[in-house]
Design a protein around this motif. Structure first.
Motif, PDB file in Angstrom:
ATOM      1  N   ARG A 463       0.828  -1.201   0.000  1.00 36.48           N
ATOM      2  CA  ARG A 463       0.000   0.000   0.000  1.00 36.48           C
ATOM      3  C   ARG A 463       0.867   1.257   0.000  1.00 36.48           C
ATOM      4  N   GLU A 464       0.371   2.300  -0.621  1.00 30.14           N
ATOM      5  CA  GLU A 464       1.096   3.576  -0.673  1.00 30.14           C
ATOM      6  C   GLU A 464       0.483   4.549   0.337  1.00 30.14           C
ATOM      7  N   PHE A 465       1.316   5.057   1.243  1.00 29.62           N
ATOM      8  CA  PHE A 465       0.878   6.029   2.241  1.00 29.62           C
ATOM      9  C   PHE A 465       1.554   7.366   1.931  1.00 29.62           C
ATOM     10  N   ARG A 466       0.744   8.341   1.542  1.00 34.11           N
ATOM     11  CA  ARG A 466       1.280   9.653   1.179  1.00 34.11           C
ATOM     12  C   ARG A 466       1.062  10.619   2.352  1.00 34.11           C
ATOM     13  N   LEU A 467       2.132  11.146   2.886  1.00 35.27           N
ATOM     14  CA  LEU A 467       2.071  12.055   4.030  1.00 35.27           C
ATOM     15  C   LEU A 467       2.499  13.459   3.603  1.00 35.27           C
ATOM     16  N   THR A 468       1.601  14.415   3.774  1.00 34.64           N
ATOM     17  CA  THR A 468       1.894  15.826   3.512  1.00 34.64           C
ATOM     18  C   THR A 468       1.572  16.595   4.786  1.00 34.64           C
ATOM     19  N   LEU A 469       2.560  16.723   5.651  1.00 31.69           N
ATOM     20  CA  LEU A 469       2.327  17.239   7.004  1.00 31.69           C
ATOM     21  C   LEU A 469       3.075  18.529   7.282  1.00 31.69           C
ATOM     22  N   ASP A 470       3.728  19.124   6.270  1.00 30.88           N
ATOM     23  CA  ASP A 470       4.546  20.319   6.525  1.00 30.88           C
ATOM     24  C   ASP A 470       3.700  21.502   7.003  1.00 30.88           C
ATOM     25  N   GLY A 471       2.424  21.505   6.679  1.00 29.61           N
ATOM     26  CA  GLY A 471       1.585  22.630   7.095  1.00 29.61           C
ATOM     27  C   GLY A 471       1.136  22.571   8.544  1.00 29.61           C
ATOM     28  N   LEU A 472       1.406  21.456   9.238  1.00 30.87           N
ATOM     29  CA  LEU A 472       1.000  21.334  10.644  1.00 30.87           C
ATOM     30  C   LEU A 472       1.998  22.054  11.545  1.00 30.87           C
ATOM     31  N   PRO A 473       1.552  22.535  12.713  1.00 30.63           N
ATOM     32  CA  PRO A 473       2.497  23.138  13.668  1.00 30.63           C
ATOM     33  C   PRO A 473       3.425  22.067  14.234  1.00 30.63           C
ATOM     34  N   HIS A 509      -2.685  20.740   7.781  1.00 34.72           N
ATOM     35  CA  HIS A 509      -2.433  22.169   7.653  1.00 34.72           C
ATOM     36  C   HIS A 509      -2.997  22.880   8.878  1.00 34.72           C
ATOM     37  N   THR A 510      -2.732  24.167   8.950  1.00 38.20           N
ATOM     38  CA  THR A 510      -3.175  24.978  10.090  1.00 38.20           C
ATOM     39  C   THR A 510      -4.232  25.958   9.628  1.00 38.20           C
TER      40      THR A 510
END
Length: 586
Positions: A463-473, A509-510
């Motif tokens: 399975r492919e898990f794509r994480l885009t978390l740079d926008g979180l504090p 994101h925030t």
């Protein structure tokens, strides 16, 4: 018995580094460390090295014993020593090992952390000693440098502190159980409050006699309301019936009035103010005073005790009222005509069925709690053993059979999923019983989410898990364990309800003062008619056919997020997938 060379290596700096002394001495109570060694130089050097270290704002204190017999005498006087650095070979070749037996078996002391230090490892082989004796670490003096000595002691002290905390909580819960039962025998409100004041003192009793008073708003003859003492212990025992303004100083009266107005408990170093709320009998304020500060564990015990007793007392009062009403009704029925005899019999039978149903429900809930506790205990131990064995095999496989690492990683991932399933059911039970307390701490939110997703990467390599978390504090003050359970449940649902090749995306994101986390899958989706009930406990939609589950995961997710002051929502299109959105204040 130990050569001078070993002693030099024992206390030499690690890798040639120089350990800088602490700039100032900490002022806390020293951590006592029992050093048992027949070489006086070992005691002197240990004291010199530990003089420059401190842990948790407290320095170290060396308690010396030059033989096993002398150590027994020390332990007879000071049974609360947390750590012992113990030599093996002293007056006899196995004097240190015999002392271990004495501590664990004769004294029954299982809290002390015992660290063996020896200059002759061959005299007591490490594997035999670890297996045959209840010790916590084994160190050769030649490998125990100053920095490692400090590291070893800090690890041992943390373990000892955790054991003491667990034991204290266990004793507190036992006191709550023993204190709660007699209270429900007290029917009049005044008698109940007096007995409750005695039992609250016992919940946090450490051998002293805390001063306790209980006060309630009382209506005056002129139509006003005054706060008067209704029960008291210690110096307040003779002040019952007086207004609090005649008994307490102005600052203390202000705290009582504030607690009545805000309905919040107040805690200080030498006192606490507790708000005891009952549904049918108003509010009572308890004020406890003692010399020792109230620790966080004691605060939770006091709040748990008050919550449980308040609910139980209301139930007792309501039951008494129900029984009195029932007796009156039966008397009326007996005085009525024969035409009402059938109704009277039906009413009695209905009452019996209700009582049996209530007893059955209470018994079923009690059995459920016992079962969950048994499952948690019985499952966690073998799971921990499996995980430890997998770790050990992984260390060996890295050198011998690297191709086994992936299989071992799958095993560890499965263990973590089983542990998560247990945690999910226990969390649901604590939510239903209102026993769940948030333990907020500042954490790295993106890193926490990555750590939650990692076991799924291992368990589902296809399975492919794509994480885009740079926008979180980077920092968020939340309960990491509970929010981790939220993310784990959502990712697990995404895996179960999407196709084998479909990617799973985690975006963050925030939005102002809120952190927004979205978990998206491209699976079967959810019918629009089922969305309003999606977060109901035990609800499973039509798309869950053939998919294992209990129906509590999303309900637990919603309750945890609400406890944090956040919200959870879902957008779904049938046949195209779903997006679950968690909003948390940070």
């Amino acid at each position: 018995m130990d050569g001078g060379l070993d002693d030099e290596l024992l206390f030499g700096p690690e890798d040639g580094t120089v350990i800088a002394p602490m700039p100032g001495r900490p002022s806390g109570t020293p951590w006592p460390v029992l050093v048992v060694d027949d070489d006086p130089q070992v005691h002197a050097m240990t004291a010199v090295l530990l003089r420059d270290f401190d842990f948790d704002g407290r320095p170290f204190e060396v308690v010396s014993a030059l033989s096993a017999e002398e150590a027994k005498a020390v332990l007879a006087r000071r049974a609360d020593l947390p750590v012992a650095l113990l030599d093996v070979v002293m007056e006899t070749e196995d004097a240190g090992l015999k002392l271990v037996r004495h501590i664990r078996e004769d004294l029954g002391n299982h809290r002390m952390r015992i660290i063996l230090r020896t200059g002759q490892p061959g005299q007591a082989p490490e594997r035999d000693v670890i297996v045959g004796y209840d010790i916590n670490d084994y160190k050769a003096k030649s490998e125990l440098t100053a920095q490692r000595l400090f590291t070893t002691l800090v690890s041992a002290l943390r373990a000892w502190r955790d054991i003491v905390t667990i034991e204290r909580n266990r004793q507190g819960l036992e006191r709550i159980l023993s204190a709660s039962a007699p209270l429900f025998e007290m029917r009049p409100m005044r008698s109940f409050v007096e007995r409750l004041a005695e039992q609250i003192a016992q919940v946090v009793d450490h051998g002293g006699a805390p001063a306790v008073l209980a006060c309630r708003p009382v209506a005056r003859a002129d139509g006003g309301v005054s706060v008067e003492l209704v029960a008291g212990l210690g110096p307040f025992a003779r002040s019952i019936g007086l207004p609090v303004g005649d008994v307490l100083p102005a600052t203390a009266v202000a705290e009582v009035v504030d607690a009545l107005a805000t309905q919040r408990n107040l805690y200080h170093d030498d006192r606490c103010v507790l708000v005891f709320r009952t549904r049918e009998h108003g509010v009572t304020i308890f004020r406890l005073e003692r010399a020792e500060p109230y620790a966080a564990d004691e605060q939770r015990l006091l709040e748990l005790f008050c919550n449980r007793v308040a609910i139980g007392f209301d139930n007792v009062c309501l039951y008494e009222e129900l029984m009195a009403l029932n007796r009156s009704l039966e008397q009326r029925v007996e005085d009525r005509t024969v035409e009402l005899a059938a109704n009277q019999k039906a009413l009695i039978l209905a009452k019996e069925r209700v009582e049996r149903a209530l007893e059955s429900e209470l018994l079923a809930r009690d059995q459920q709690r016992q079962f969950l506790g048994m499952v948690s205990h019985e499952f966690r131990t073998p799971l921990a053993i499996i995980d430890s064995a997998a770790q050990l095999l992984a260390m060996r496989a890295g050198q011998v059979e690297p191709e086994m690492l992936e299989r071992l990683a799958v095993i560890r991932g499965s263990v973590q999923r089983l542990t998560g399933l247990i945690d999910s059911h226990l969390t649901d039970e604590r939510l239903q019983s209102n026993a769940l307390v948030l333990e907020r701490a500042e954490i790295d939110l993106p890193e926490m989410i990555r750590s939650v997703v990692q076991p799924f990467r291992v368990a589902y390599p296809d399975r492919e898990f794509r994480l885009t978390l740079d926008g979180l504090p980077q920092r968020a003050e939340i309960d990491a364990n509970l929010i981790g359970l939220v993310i784990s449940n959502l990712v697990n649902n995404a895996v179960k309800y999407s196709g084998p090749g479909g990617p799973i995306a985690l975006d963050g994101h925030t939005d102002g003062a809120m952190a927004v986390i979205e978990v998206t899958d491209h699976g079967r989706g959810i019918p629009e008619s089922e969305l309003p009930r999606l977060f109901d406990r035990f609800f499973r939609g039509s798309g869950a056919s053939g998919v294992p589950g209990t129906g509590i995961g999303l309900h637990t997710v919603q309750q945890i997020v609400l406890l944090h002051g956040g919200a959870v929502a879902v957008d779904s299109t049938l046949g195209r997938g779903s997006t679950f959105r968690v909003v948390l204040p940070v």
